[in-house]
Design a protein around this motif. Structure first.
Motif, PDB file in Angstrom:
ATOM      1  N   GLN A 186       0.813  -1.218   0.000  1.00 51.76           N
ATOM      2  CA  GLN A 186       0.000   0.000   0.000  1.00 51.76           C
ATOM      3  C   GLN A 186       0.842   1.262   0.000  1.00 51.76           C
ATOM      4  OE1 GLN A 186      -3.600   0.035   1.300  1.00 51.76           O
ATOM      5  NE2 GLN A 186      -3.829  -2.161   1.018  1.00 51.76           N
ATOM      6  N   GLU A 187       2.174   1.097  -0.027  1.00 47.06           N
ATOM      7  CA  GLU A 187       3.034   2.265   0.130  1.00 47.06           C
ATOM      8  C   GLU A 187       3.874   2.503  -1.106  1.00 47.06           C
ATOM      9  OE1 GLU A 187       4.155   2.406   4.794  1.00 47.06           O
ATOM     10  OE2 GLU A 187       5.771   2.015   3.391  1.00 47.06           O
ATOM     11  N   PHE A 188       3.990   3.762  -1.492  1.00 44.45           N
ATOM     12  CA  PHE A 188       4.892   4.090  -2.583  1.00 44.45           C
ATOM     13  C   PHE A 188       6.009   4.978  -2.063  1.00 44.45           C
ATOM     14  CE2 PHE A 188       5.597   3.769  -7.064  1.00 44.45           C
ATOM     15  CZ  PHE A 188       4.740   2.751  -7.446  1.00 44.45           C
ATOM     16  N   LEU A 189       7.218   4.701  -2.503  1.00 43.64           N
ATOM     17  CA  LEU A 189       8.362   5.494  -2.069  1.00 43.64           C
ATOM     18  C   LEU A 189       8.635   6.582  -3.109  1.00 43.64           C
ATOM     19  CD1 LEU A 189      10.712   2.520  -1.089  1.00 43.64           C
ATOM     20  CD2 LEU A 189       9.073   3.749   0.346  1.00 43.64           C
TER      21      LEU A 189
ATOM     22  N   GLU B 138      20.772   4.161   2.909  1.00 45.94           N
ATOM     23  CA  GLU B 138      20.459   3.605   4.227  1.00 45.94           C
ATOM     24  C   GLU B 138      18.977   3.820   4.542  1.00 45.94           C
ATOM     25  OE1 GLU B 138      22.013   1.426   5.965  1.00 45.94           O
ATOM     26  OE2 GLU B 138      23.307   1.614   4.193  1.00 45.94           O
ATOM     27  N   ALA B 139      18.523   5.053   4.263  1.00 46.57           N
ATOM     28  CA  ALA B 139      17.113   5.362   4.510  1.00 46.57           C
ATOM     29  C   ALA B 139      16.221   4.476   3.640  1.00 46.57           C
ATOM     30  CB  ALA B 139      16.847   6.835   4.218  1.00 46.57           C
ATOM     31  N   LEU B 140      16.669   4.210   2.426  1.00 47.86           N
ATOM     32  CA  LEU B 140      15.875   3.363   1.525  1.00 47.86           C
ATOM     33  C   LEU B 140      15.773   1.943   2.082  1.00 47.86           C
ATOM     34  CD1 LEU B 140      14.419   3.010  -1.221  1.00 47.86           C
ATOM     35  CD2 LEU B 140      16.623   2.321  -2.169  1.00 47.86           C
ATOM     36  N   ARG B 141      16.912   1.411   2.564  1.00 47.27           N
ATOM     37  CA  ARG B 141      16.910   0.049   3.111  1.00 47.27           C
ATOM     38  C   ARG B 141      15.926  -0.060   4.273  1.00 47.27           C
ATOM     39  NH1 ARG B 141      22.592   0.105   2.166  1.00 47.27           N
ATOM     40  NH2 ARG B 141      22.990  -1.149   0.307  1.00 47.27           N
ATOM     41  N   VAL B 142      15.880   0.987   5.095  1.00 44.83           N
ATOM     42  CA  VAL B 142      14.976   0.972   6.244  1.00 44.83           C
ATOM     43  C   VAL B 142      13.516   1.067   5.788  1.00 44.83           C
ATOM     44  CG1 VAL B 142      14.293   2.241   8.325  1.00 44.83           C
ATOM     45  CG2 VAL B 142      16.727   1.979   7.748  1.00 44.83           C
ATOM     46  N   ALA B 143      13.300   1.823   4.701  1.00 50.18           N
ATOM     47  CA  ALA B 143      11.923   2.111   4.282  1.00 50.18           C
ATOM     48  C   ALA B 143      11.243   0.935   3.581  1.00 50.18           C
ATOM     49  CB  ALA B 143      11.909   3.338   3.377  1.00 50.18           C
ATOM     50  N   VAL B 144      12.002   0.118   2.857  1.00 51.99           N
ATOM     51  CA  VAL B 144      11.345  -0.928   2.056  1.00 51.99           C
ATOM     52  C   VAL B 144      10.869  -2.088   2.926  1.00 51.99           C
ATOM     53  CG1 VAL B 144      12.590  -0.432  -0.070  1.00 51.99           C
ATOM     54  CG2 VAL B 144      13.516  -2.118   1.544  1.00 51.99           C
ATOM     55  N   GLY B 145       9.899  -2.817   2.400  1.00 54.19           N
ATOM     56  CA  GLY B 145       9.392  -3.970   3.136  1.00 54.19           C
ATOM     57  C   GLY B 145       8.196  -4.559   2.420  1.00 54.19           C
ATOM     58  N   PRO B 146       7.479  -5.416   3.091  1.00 53.13           N
ATOM     59  CA  PRO B 146       6.325  -6.076   2.453  1.00 53.13           C
ATOM     60  C   PRO B 146       5.185  -5.121   2.116  1.00 53.13           C
ATOM     61  CG  PRO B 146       6.498  -6.671   4.777  1.00 53.13           C
ATOM     62  CD  PRO B 146       7.743  -5.924   4.443  1.00 53.13           C
TER      63      PRO B 146
ATOM     64  N   HIS C 183      13.613  -4.273  -5.592  1.00 59.79           N
ATOM     65  CA  HIS C 183      13.154  -5.550  -6.143  1.00 59.79           C
ATOM     66  C   HIS C 183      13.233  -6.668  -5.103  1.00 59.79           C
ATOM     67  CE1 HIS C 183      13.710  -4.279 -10.616  1.00 59.79           C
ATOM     68  NE2 HIS C 183      12.443  -4.184 -10.241  1.00 59.79           N
ATOM     69  N   ALA C 184      14.295  -6.652  -4.303  1.00 57.90           N
ATOM     70  CA  ALA C 184      14.440  -7.697  -3.280  1.00 57.90           C
ATOM     71  C   ALA C 184      13.290  -7.636  -2.285  1.00 57.90           C
ATOM     72  CB  ALA C 184      15.774  -7.543  -2.561  1.00 57.90           C
ATOM     73  N   ALA C 185      12.771  -6.420  -2.065  1.00 58.52           N
ATOM     74  CA  ALA C 185      11.654  -6.272  -1.126  1.00 58.52           C
ATOM     75  C   ALA C 185      10.313  -6.560  -1.806  1.00 58.52           C
ATOM     76  CB  ALA C 185      11.658  -4.868  -0.543  1.00 58.52           C
ATOM     77  N   GLY C 186      10.346  -6.887  -3.099  1.00 60.61           N
ATOM     78  CA  GLY C 186       9.096  -7.201  -3.805  1.00 60.61           C
ATOM     79  C   GLY C 186       8.447  -5.997  -4.457  1.00 60.61           C
ATOM     80  N   GLY C 187       9.094  -4.834  -4.403  1.00 66.04           N
ATOM     81  CA  GLY C 187       8.541  -3.629  -5.031  1.00 66.04           C
ATOM     82  C   GLY C 187       9.023  -3.487  -6.471  1.00 66.04           C
ATOM     83  N   LEU C 188       8.392  -2.592  -7.209  1.00 67.41           N
ATOM     84  CA  LEU C 188       8.794  -2.338  -8.596  1.00 67.41           C
ATOM     85  C   LEU C 188       9.263  -0.890  -8.741  1.00 67.41           C
ATOM     86  CD1 LEU C 188       6.040  -4.244 -10.629  1.00 67.41           C
ATOM     87  CD2 LEU C 188       8.246  -5.066  -9.786  1.00 67.41           C
TER      88      LEU C 188
END
Lengths: 481, 460, 128
Positions: A155-158, A192-200, A228-233
């Motif tokens: 439900q989230e877009f970065l 770093e902020a991106l790594r923290v932000a991504v997820g399911p 991509h590793a987090a399943g996002g596009l």
């Protein structure tokens, strides 16, 4: 003088429309209009003179240098305009059977192919009518992809904090919540902020590359890997595609879907704010979700592909098939330039930007990212001048108008205070760029010696600075007698 | 080099200033594994002469038909002055008027457009345009959802006789917002929405009712009754209208007791060529109380620091470049050039010229309809007054007729079998002021001949 | 330097709160209005609307900017400053008085996130 103020009761241009048409007898009186709308009553000459006079109050590419960052105000070839305006194209009804539409369909199909090559993505739909609609299409496709897999948690877009305002607005239109990703000091995304932000919950990320900061995002492959590793596009905002034509491709960077602004990169006229055209390109994963209609080719004939051919499509975006006339123009422009000419676009746009940046640096202007290469555009900041002379970026922008140059984009991106985003484009000559530098030097001197001249600018235009407060408080959106 | 002015000396001098040896060095921040070195898969460039020949041949393939198709895009005569002036470089190659002082031409023109369009619709305010009619309706739906804060759920009633492509566009654009679209069936005999058959709803059950005038079949709706019904239930009324028709038919601002709340539609009939479907422009007008919910650009009249009248973009805080995630819409570019043409078109014709176009189109459509009704086997599908479009039912599949007339250079109409199987023998036909009595006779004769050929073929 | 009245509480997002018994009056600070510039429109919450700390409560709009006003308190809106719809400039002229935005009937404990005048002042000093 408004056109309404030229009006005289009873005057009309009889030749424009059939006269003496009979009053309808078969429409109930209750359905008919009682009072005529208030329109001007003017002669053909008055109309021609009035709007010709108005046109001369505009700055345009045809009349001025127009280094508006992020807008790619390059020369719009006249031949392209003329050929797209051939009678056969203009009188062609969008619902004409394909047997009598092969000319247009072929042109659209060719452009689909060219755009796929340029972007490194496999499939293209030309229907989005502007960049913002292309963005909508791309993000809606990502949504449809996740839903088609039953993945409803995303439900989230970065969106990077430096992004164009359309990016978050689009993601919200598509039903997503926004998570902003900060930018580091050198103008790249904060990994770093991106790594923290991504997820399911991550549906995807929207990026421009080169970014709105005028620099190439060097860690793009890493970003793609993380998302991509987090399943996002990954969604690519094609606003800055002019910078990389033939140098690298969004598909190779790891983007899944993108839009292309034909009115920027493919030199179709901006028309005083449109029409634009924002085709969307996708990789195989997202291809089934492209908006309809697209054009197919069986080796002999071209035809429309619609719901039946693309059952998973996000659907239609317009009544017909997008801004066909712009698509024709982009086709003609791309074929005039050819593969080698398209590569030259990025080369000379980048050369012009870096040259202008170097000259301005030498002249004492402050670059936002002095250690980086410019892409096709770059940022200077007047933070120092604002403090020292009390002259803002807005003042300098207005003063540029007095010198017959359109101002660069001001106050965008929001991250850099008192900034100009400058995009000279490849079609400007060295003389024009040198002239621009000379003008900016002159204005800077004025700011030091007689700042009021700059603060009160413009002085030589049809109007002085406008009262925006009055415009917003006492809304006058329609002329009244 | 096409469109690139640099001489070799220029390039050298510029590279020296930058301090690099070669242009390609400027791309050294792009990781090497991402670099490509040419676009040779794309054909080599053509010169203007060569491409002109090629495009002329293509245009020839697409042109030359006598057009009797409408269905959302209408052929009207466009006075020569319209595109002569619109194509001036100062209109054609300017950008969105962000620097107001350097864009007074476009800004004043848009203010004049807003005035004419709002007056044509009988409403307080018009925006400076949206992309096209279908997407304008989607924006109207989103706008109504924001404006009607009292509604219990985001539910919209949508006329079943709306252009199917509009319906589909709305679905695409509003689906992610969780808005529910509920279709109202049209009356089988008239093709119109009948008040008596409207669903039973409670107060504040729905956000808005969408009706169109004329409807997709060309027929006219009892807009007064439908508007009042919606308002009795605290629903807003969105009218989708043909702007040319509004010179003749009752304008949305006068529908029912208190007028439609939003009027929108396709601006193409106002001086924009058919051009394979675009660029056209969408218009959207509303009452003053909803102005802040309106999407798209708005131009206001104000004064400069010396008190001279001037024009600028206003209420920008609604827009994406300021409000970002909370904007009323993600729209930025609109259809400025098409609006330029429409403004010049409306100025040239004036209110009476526009009414003449509407009346002549109606009279021609009536003439063709009468001619066709006299052809054995052809009947009028819906029994309702119409504007300049109507539906005939043929004794054969409509496509058979379309193909037969195509051979004679006539685009006969839109085969409605795409809509539903029960309309498979139906053809939607449009006539505008551009057709003469002779054109109409040729059409009727062609239909007669085609039907004769079909029946003799079946007899054999 | 902008005034920061001692008797009020503040938020990091530049709202002020005046607490009298179980009623909280909310507005934006003098600093906030100066950042926004001349205001042209205020979108106020509806009366009876329930608000939690941090909820979007109102929108203040200037010519070139718009800002959300967040609820500093848990509770229910009991009154809004209707004078602002015709005269949003009241916020510029008198942010702590005639320019108030809405009143909330407080539910539960006051949030710990509220700042004293002193804390808010030091926050502003740091920003400069």
């Amino acid at each position: 003088m408004l056109i309404f103020e030229l009006s005289s009761p009873g005057r009309r241009s009889h030749l424009q429309a059939p006269s003496c048409a009979p009053e309808p007898t078969d429409i109930p009186a209750a359905y008919l209009r009682v009072k005529k709308p208030v329109f001007p009553e003017v002669s053909e000459l008055q109309v021609v003179r009035h709007y010709t006079t108005l046109s001369r109050k505009n700055f345009s590419i045809d009349t001025q240098f127009y280094p508006l960052g992020s807008c790619t105000m390059k020369y719009n070839p006249r031949g392209v305009h003329q050929l797209a305006s051939l009678e056969g194209f203009l009188q062609h009804h969008p619902l004409t059977p394909v047997s009598h539409s092969q000319g247009y369909l072929q042109s659209a199909y060719e452009l689909q192919t060219i755009l796929a090559e340029v972007t490194g993505l496999s499939s293209v739909s030309l229907t989005p009518m502007a960049g913002a609609q292309g963005e909508f299409a791309g993000v809606a496709m990502i949504r449809a992809y996740h839903l088609s897999r039953g993945d409803t948690a995303r439900q989230e877009f970065l969106v990077p904090d430096a992004a164009h305002g359309t990016n978050p607005a689009t993601a919200v239109m598509c039903g997503f919540k926004i998570k902003e990703i900060p930018t580091d000091k050198s103008g790249d995304v904060d990994l770093e902020a991106l790594r923290v932000a991504v997820g399911p919950h991550t549906a995807g990320i929207m990026l421009t590359n080169p970014s709105t900061l005028g620099v190439f995002e060097r860690q793009i492959r890493e970003i793609a890997k993380i998302v991509h590793a987090a399943g996002g596009l990954l969604y690519y905002d094609g606003a800055n595609l002019n910078a990389i034509l033939g140098k690298c491709r969004p598909g190779d960077m790891g983007f899944d879907v993108m839009h292309i602004n034909l009115h920027k990169t493919f030199a179709t006229p901006h028309g005083g704010g449109g029409p634009g055209s924002g085709p969307v390109a996708a990789n195989d994963r997202l291809k089934p979700f492209l908006p309809i209609p697209t054009v197919g080719f069986d080796g002999k004939h071209y035809r429309w592909l619609n719901e039946k051919d693309c059952p998973q499509s996000i659907g239609r975006l317009s009544a017909f098939m997008g801004n066909a006339g712009i698509i024709l123009r982009a086709n003609i422009y791309a074929r005039l330039l050819g593969g080698e000419g398209l590569c030259r676009v990025a080369e000379y746009a980048t050369l012009n930007a870096n040259y202008l940046m170097a000259r301005l640096k030498q002249a004492g202007f402050t670059l936002a990212f002095p250690d980086r290469r410019a892409s096709h555009e770059f940022i200077i900041t007047f933070k120092k001048e604002a403090k020292t002379f009390g002259v803002t970026a807005k003042d300098i922008a207005k003063r540029l108008l007095d010198f017959g140059v359109h101002a660069p984009t001001t106050y965008f991106p929001l991250l850099v205070p008192e900034c100009f985003l400058i995009e000279p484009t490849e079609t400007e000559s060295k003389q024009e760029l040198d002239n621009f530098v000379d003008i900016l030097i002159t204005i800077l001197k004025e700011a030091e010696v007689s700042p009021e001249i700059v603060k009160q600018a413009p002085h030589r235009l049809p109007v002085r600075r406008l009262d925006d407060l009055k415009a917003a408080r006492e809304l006058d959106l329609k002329w009244r007698e | 080099m096409p469109f690139i002015p640099h001489t070799e000396d220029d390039v050298q001098a510029m590279l020296d200033t930058i301090g690099v040896q070669h242009i390609n060095v400027l791309f050294d921040e792009i990781p090497e594994n991402l670099r490509i070195h040419d676009l040779n898969v794309i054909e080599s460039g053509l010169n203007e002469m060569t491409i002109a020949r090629d495009m002329k041949a293509r245009a020839l393939k697409d042109g030359g038909l006598a057009c009797f198709v409408g269905a959302g895009a209408y052929e009207h005569h466009i006075p020569a002055a319209v595109w002569q002036i619109t194509s001036r470089g100062e209109f054609l190659t300017a950008y969105t008027p962000y620097q107001a002082e350097a864009s007074q031409g476009t800004l004043q023109l848009l203010y004049e457009y807003q005035t004419m369009m709002a007056n044509l619709m009988g409403l307080d305010v018009s925006n400076a345009s949206l992309y096209d009619g279908a997407s304008a309706l989607a924006e109207a739906v989103l706008m109504a959802t924001r404006a009607n804060t009292g509604a219990k759920e985001p539910r919209i009633l949508i006329a079943g006789n709306l252009h199917p492509h509009y319906r589909k566009t709305v679905e695409t654009l509003v689906r992610p917002q969780g808005i529910v679209l509920e279709t109202l069936a049209y009356d089988e005999k008239t093709g119109s929405i009948v008040r008596e058959r409207l669903p039973t709803i409670q107060h504040q059950d729905v956000v808005a009712l969408i009706i169109n005038q004329p409807n997709f079949f060309g027929g006219l709706e009892d807009v007064d009754a439908l508007t009042d019904w919606a308002h009795e239930h605290q629903a807003l009324v969105i009218g989708v209208v043909n702007p040319i028709a509004m010179a003749l038919l009752k304008e949305p601002g006068s529908w029912g007791k208190s007028g439609a709340d939003i009027a929108c539609g396709e601006g193409q009939p106002l001086g924009i060529p058919l051009a394979s479907g675009g660029p056209y422009f969408g218009f959207l007008c509303t009452k003053m109380e909803y102005v802040r919910q309106m999407p798209g650009r708005l131009i206001g009249r104000t004064v400069d620091q010396e008190g001279n009248i001037g024009f600028s973009l206003t209420l920008q805080a609604r827009e994406q470049h300021i409000r970002r995630a909370k904007a009323t819409s993600n729209i930025c570019t609109n259809q400025g050039l098409a609006v330029t043409a429409a403004t010049i078109y409306m100025s040239l014709l004036g209110a009476s010229g526009l009414a003449d176009v509407a009346k002549a189109s109606h009279a021609n459509a009536k003439a063709l309809c009468d001619g066709l009704k006299a052809v054995p086997g052809i009947r009028l599908r819906f029994n309702a007054p119409f504007f300049h479009e109507f539906v005939i039912e043929c004794p054969c599949a409509a496509d058979v007729l379309v193909q037969a007339l195509l051979k004679q250079g006539i685009l006969a109409g839109l085969d409605l079998s795409i809509l539903s199987p029960e309309l498979s023998r139906c053809l939607l036909v449009c006539v505008t002021e551009t057709k003469t009595k002779a054109d109409i006779e040729v059409y009727v004769d062609a239909v007669k001949q085609a039907l004769l050929n079909i029946s003799s073929a079946t007899t054999v | 330097m902008h005034t920061v009245p001692q008797e009020l509480s503040y938020t990091t997002t530049h709202e002020w709160v005046r607490i009298e018994n179980d009623i909280a009056t909310v507005g934006i600070t003098e600093h906030a209005q100066s950042l926004l510039g001349d205001l042209v429109f205020v979108d106020l919450p509806t009366v009876k609307k329930g608000l939690a700390v941090g909820d979007d409560a109102a929108v203040v709009e200037s010519v070139k900017a718009a800002a959300d006003v967040y609820s500093p308190i848990n509770g229910e809106v009991i009154e809004v400053n209707t004078a602002l719809s015709d005269a949003p400039e009241l916020i510029n002229q008198d942010p702590y008085g005639a320019g108030w935005l809405f009143k909330i009937k407080i539910v539960g404990e006051l949030p710990l996130t509220l700042l004293s005048a002193q804390d808010y002042q030091s926050m502003l000093d740091e920003e400069l």
